[in-house]
Scaffold this active site. Structure first.
Site, PDB file in Angstrom:
ATOM      1  N   THR A  44      12.707 -45.577  20.645  1.00 26.94           N
ATOM      2  CA  THR A  44      13.219 -46.621  19.752  1.00 26.94           C
ATOM      3  C   THR A  44      14.606 -47.091  20.207  1.00 26.94           C
ATOM      4  OG1 THR A  44      12.033 -45.602  17.920  1.00 26.94           O
ATOM      5  CG2 THR A  44      13.794 -47.124  17.325  1.00 26.94           C
ATOM      6  N   HIS A  47      14.272 -49.428  23.029  1.00 23.70           N
ATOM      7  CA  HIS A  47      13.914 -50.787  22.575  1.00 23.70           C
ATOM      8  C   HIS A  47      15.169 -51.540  22.126  1.00 23.70           C
ATOM      9  CE1 HIS A  47       9.633 -50.280  22.822  1.00 23.70           C
ATOM     10  NE2 HIS A  47       9.658 -49.209  22.056  1.00 23.70           N
TER      11      HIS A  47
HETATM   12 ZN   LIG Z   1      13.159 -40.874  17.544  1.00 21.84          ZN
END
Ligand SMILES: [Zn+2]
Ligand SMILES: [Zn+2]
Length: 346
Positions: A44, A47
């Site tokens: 994440t 990203h």
């Molecule tokens: Zn994580």
């Protein structure tokens, strides 16, 4: 006054991030201030760092990102009574509302009003982080800060693998990013008869083998479906843990699962995926599960039990350590995929 701290800040709506001094956060009556000892980089975070479509639609710079960590409580709010100053802690990263139908029925991990640390509010790529006390998980002091920092993604692996029976069963883990690699260790510890790991990246397949995979398959070199047929006497695997998000790999997962089997999906494909529902779901009578987050706090108890007992050893898959200042090196490794878990030390 509270002074300043070093933090990795997502400053602009563009790729990259910067290290800068920001104020040490203030805490409310129900919050604690934690000194961060180790923080790991998640997919994440990559990203957000690379600034893809998802992060453009979700996050609001400038803010401090990062959500996986272990640290020590250094200050607590007036009304906090579940932890003391000096406790070693990590945190459940989903901050839930407590009053939606899901929260009220013991399913807080699918709370409709979830806020995520380091996504929707300031995170832990910093010397200190302020969090609601109710999200803290107390760590055994014997557990290293590095291992404790990866409990949150490890919890995703635990939740995915243990959402059904695996003992004595054949398990396929499709996609060997860090969570896939950890899922291999969980399946092995839970007594799976075979754990078959699939990826295109040999570095990560080697890590999957170190974590206990009985067979690794480079899906670019071998045909995954043929390998599974051979290993299961044409039956297919009992359980598929889908961690790749790749449309072809996902389709293969539905094709390799046996009749009556289970496909548990943790991955987040970026676009809708085409699946043969008639033949690969309905006629096979399989169960398909979407897996999000960690059950609060059943998964955390399983995490502590598996790590504390030594049933799963995460050390082989924590491959790199950097001081917080060298975060760019860590992100480069994550983007290349030449790593397991990368831990930063503030
Ligand atoms: Zn994580
Ligand atoms: Zn809720």
């Amino acid at each position: 006054m509270r002074g300043k701290m070093k933090a990795i800040v997502k400053e602009q709506r563009a790729p990259g991030a910067i290290l800068k001094e920001v104020p040490v956060p203030e805490i409310g009556d129900l919050e604690v201030l934690i000194q961060v000892k180790a923080t790991s980089i998640c997919g994440t975070d990559v990203h957000i760092y690379t600034w893809d479509e998802w992060s453009e639609s979700r996050v609001k710079p400038p803010y401090v990102f990062g959500h996986e960590f272990a640290g020590i409580v250094v200050e607590k709010g007036k009304l906090v009574n579940n932890v003391e100053v000096g406790d070693h802690v990590s945190a459940e990263t989903h901050i839930v509302c407590g009053h939606c139908p899901q929260c009220l029925t013991g399913q807080a991990h699918i709370c409709a009003n979830t806020e995520i640390i380091g996504v929707d509010r300031d995170g832990c790529f910093a010397e200190y982080v302020a969090l609601p006390a109710e999200n803290l998980w107390k760590n055994d002091r014997e557990l290293s800060f590095e291992e404790a920092s990866v409990q949150e993604p490890f919890g995703n692996a635990v939740h995915t693998v243990l959402e059904g029976d695996v003992t004595g069963k054949t398990v396929a883990v499709i996609g060997c990013g860090p969570i896939g690699i950890m899922a291999v260790g969980v399946a092995k510890a839970a007594g799976a008869s075979q754990v078959i790991a699939f990826d295109l990246n040999n570095y990560r397949l080697d890590l999957a083998e170190k974590m206990g995979a009985t067979r690794t398959v480079n899906s670019g070199v071998e045909n995954p479906l043929e390998v599974v047929r051979k290993l299961t006497e044409n039956n297919g695997v009992d359980v598929v843990c889908e961690m790749s998000g790749h449309p072809i790999a996902m389709d293969q997962g539905f094709k390799m699962v046996t009749n009556g089997g289970r496909v548990s999906i943790l991955s987040l494909p970026v676009k809708p995926v085409e699946i043969d529902v008639t033949n690969d779901i309905v006629f096979k009578g399989i169960t398909v599960q979407g897996i999000t987050g960690r059950k609060m706090y059943e998964t955390w108890q399983q995490v502590s039990g598996l790590l504390g007992s030594g049933q799963v050893d995460l050390k082989p898959m924590i491959t790199h350590h950097f001081p917080l200042e060298d975060f760019e090196k860590g992100f480069d490794l994550m983007i290349e995929g030449k790593c397991g878990k990368v831990v930063l030390h503030p």
